[in-house]
Motif scaffolding. Structure first.
Motif, PDB file in Angstrom:
ATOM      1  N   PRO A 133      25.321  -7.122 -34.767  1.00 39.72           N
ATOM      2  CA  PRO A 133      24.773  -8.482 -34.707  1.00 39.72           C
ATOM      3  C   PRO A 133      23.248  -8.496 -34.626  1.00 39.72           C
ATOM      4  O   PRO A 133      22.615  -9.460 -35.087  1.00 39.72           O
ATOM      5  N   GLU A 134      22.657  -7.451 -34.084  1.00 39.19           N
ATOM      6  CA  GLU A 134      21.200  -7.397 -33.937  1.00 39.19           C
ATOM      7  C   GLU A 134      20.483  -7.229 -35.274  1.00 39.19           C
ATOM      8  O   GLU A 134      19.270  -7.455 -35.374  1.00 39.19           O
ATOM      9  N   ARG A 135      21.215  -6.858 -36.306  1.00 41.92           N
ATOM     10  CA  ARG A 135      20.600  -6.656 -37.618  1.00 41.92           C
ATOM     11  C   ARG A 135      20.697  -7.898 -38.507  1.00 41.92           C
ATOM     12  O   ARG A 135      20.206  -7.882 -39.630  1.00 41.92           O
ATOM     13  N   ILE A 136      21.322  -8.949 -38.033  1.00 40.72           N
ATOM     14  CA  ILE A 136      21.599 -10.128 -38.859  1.00 40.72           C
ATOM     15  C   ILE A 136      20.617 -11.255 -38.535  1.00 40.72           C
ATOM     16  O   ILE A 136      20.423 -11.611 -37.362  1.00 40.72           O
ATOM     17  N   PHE A 137      20.009 -11.816 -39.573  1.00 47.12           N
ATOM     18  CA  PHE A 137      19.072 -12.931 -39.443  1.00 47.12           C
ATOM     19  C   PHE A 137      19.590 -14.078 -40.305  1.00 47.12           C
ATOM     20  O   PHE A 137      19.698 -13.947 -41.524  1.00 47.12           O
ATOM     21  N   THR A 138      19.911 -15.191 -39.648  1.00 46.47           N
ATOM     22  CA  THR A 138      20.527 -16.319 -40.333  1.00 46.47           C
ATOM     23  C   THR A 138      19.497 -17.407 -40.610  1.00 46.47           C
ATOM     24  O   THR A 138      18.720 -17.782 -39.719  1.00 46.47           O
ATOM     25  N   PHE A 139      19.494 -17.934 -41.831  1.00 44.34           N
ATOM     26  CA  PHE A 139      18.571 -18.982 -42.249  1.00 44.34           C
ATOM     27  C   PHE A 139      19.371 -20.221 -42.643  1.00 44.34           C
ATOM     28  O   PHE A 139      20.547 -20.129 -43.011  1.00 44.34           O
ATOM     29  N   PRO A 140      18.748 -21.392 -42.570  1.00 44.53           N
ATOM     30  CA  PRO A 140      19.464 -22.614 -42.966  1.00 44.53           C
ATOM     31  C   PRO A 140      19.715 -22.637 -44.475  1.00 44.53           C
ATOM     32  O   PRO A 140      18.948 -22.062 -45.256  1.00 44.53           O
ATOM     33  N   ALA A 141      20.778 -23.315 -44.868  1.00 38.59           N
ATOM     34  CA  ALA A 141      21.094 -23.427 -46.290  1.00 38.59           C
ATOM     35  C   ALA A 141      20.039 -24.241 -47.032  1.00 38.59           C
ATOM     36  O   ALA A 141      19.731 -23.965 -48.197  1.00 38.59           O
ATOM     37  N   GLN A 142      19.475 -25.263 -46.370  1.00 36.17           N
ATOM     38  CA  GLN A 142      18.430 -26.077 -46.977  1.00 36.17           C
ATOM     39  C   GLN A 142      17.078 -25.447 -46.677  1.00 36.17           C
ATOM     40  O   GLN A 142      16.509 -25.621 -45.587  1.00 36.17           O
TER      41      GLN A 142
END
Length: 217
Positions: free
Chosen positions: A70-79
């Protein structure tokens, strides 16, 4: 020291070819963008960085990596203004990449393919060598001279396509079709399907930006 970085994104990824690229080179950083996760799970490969809005990633693949890293994952908004591939490219440049290879940047979505080709200019402007690679093509963008050795070329054909309206002062040596101080203008297929005939082929230019596409059938 500049890093050798790999981006795996969500277009078509030929499994044997892509696995071979992973194994044959030493990568300082492997970045997975969005549905590139599907390939990484299938290949049993753990990327260093995983980023995107994950709107096209397989939910099971995303869950698989969230449980393991989980520490390697960066989530961005779809918009957002950038595509996931663009975010990955910008991350690689910020982290000091001197060379970037992008896998999974081609496929059936021609809008994505063209968009990804345009991203090569961001890397070029950052003075970072970058290519898009698949089982049949190596795509680069240049604004200065380039030498392609015959024993290191990617495929049989070398196509030169102007990215700017004109590429001026184009001189080609070592090719089947050579020109000297030529202006290659957009709107023509004049530069398609040349071939290397000498031990090395040289592309020189005075102004403009050129796409260099090495292809094999």
């Amino acid at each position: 020291m500049k890093k050798n970085s790999l981006i795996i994104t969500g277009g078509h990824t030929d499994l044997p070819f892509t696995k071979k690229q992973l194994q044959e080179e030493v990568w300082d950083c492997v970045i997975c963008a969005d549905s590139g996760l599907d390939f990484c799970r299938e290949a049993g490969f753990l990327p260093d960085v995983i980023l995107g809005d994950f709107d096209s990633a397989d939910p099971d693949a995303l869950r698989f990596f969230r449980e393991r890293c989980p520490e390697r994952i960066f989530t961005f908004p779809a918009q957002k203004d950038e595509t996931d591939t663009e975010l990955a490219l910008q991350y690689a440049i910020r982290e000091g990449a001197g060379r970037i290879t992008v896998l999974g940047a081609t496929g059936t979505r021609l809008d994505h393919v063209l968009g990804n080709i345009h991203l090569l200019k961001q890397a070029m402007d950052a003075d970072t060598d970058c290519c898009i690679l698949d089982a049949h093509n190596r795509i680069r963008m240049i604004r200065r001279s380039l030498v392609i050795r015959r024993d290191g070329q990617f495929g049989r054909y070398v196509s030169l396509i102007p990215f700017t309206p004109e590429v001026r002062g184009l001189t080609l040596t070592g090719f089947a079709y050579e020109v000297r101080d030529f202006t290659l203008a957009s709107g023509s297929a004049r530069g398609v399907s040349n071939e290397i005939r000498e031990d090395e082929a040289r592309i020189e230019m005075k102004s403009g930006i050129l796409l260099v596409i090495e292809s094999r059938d």
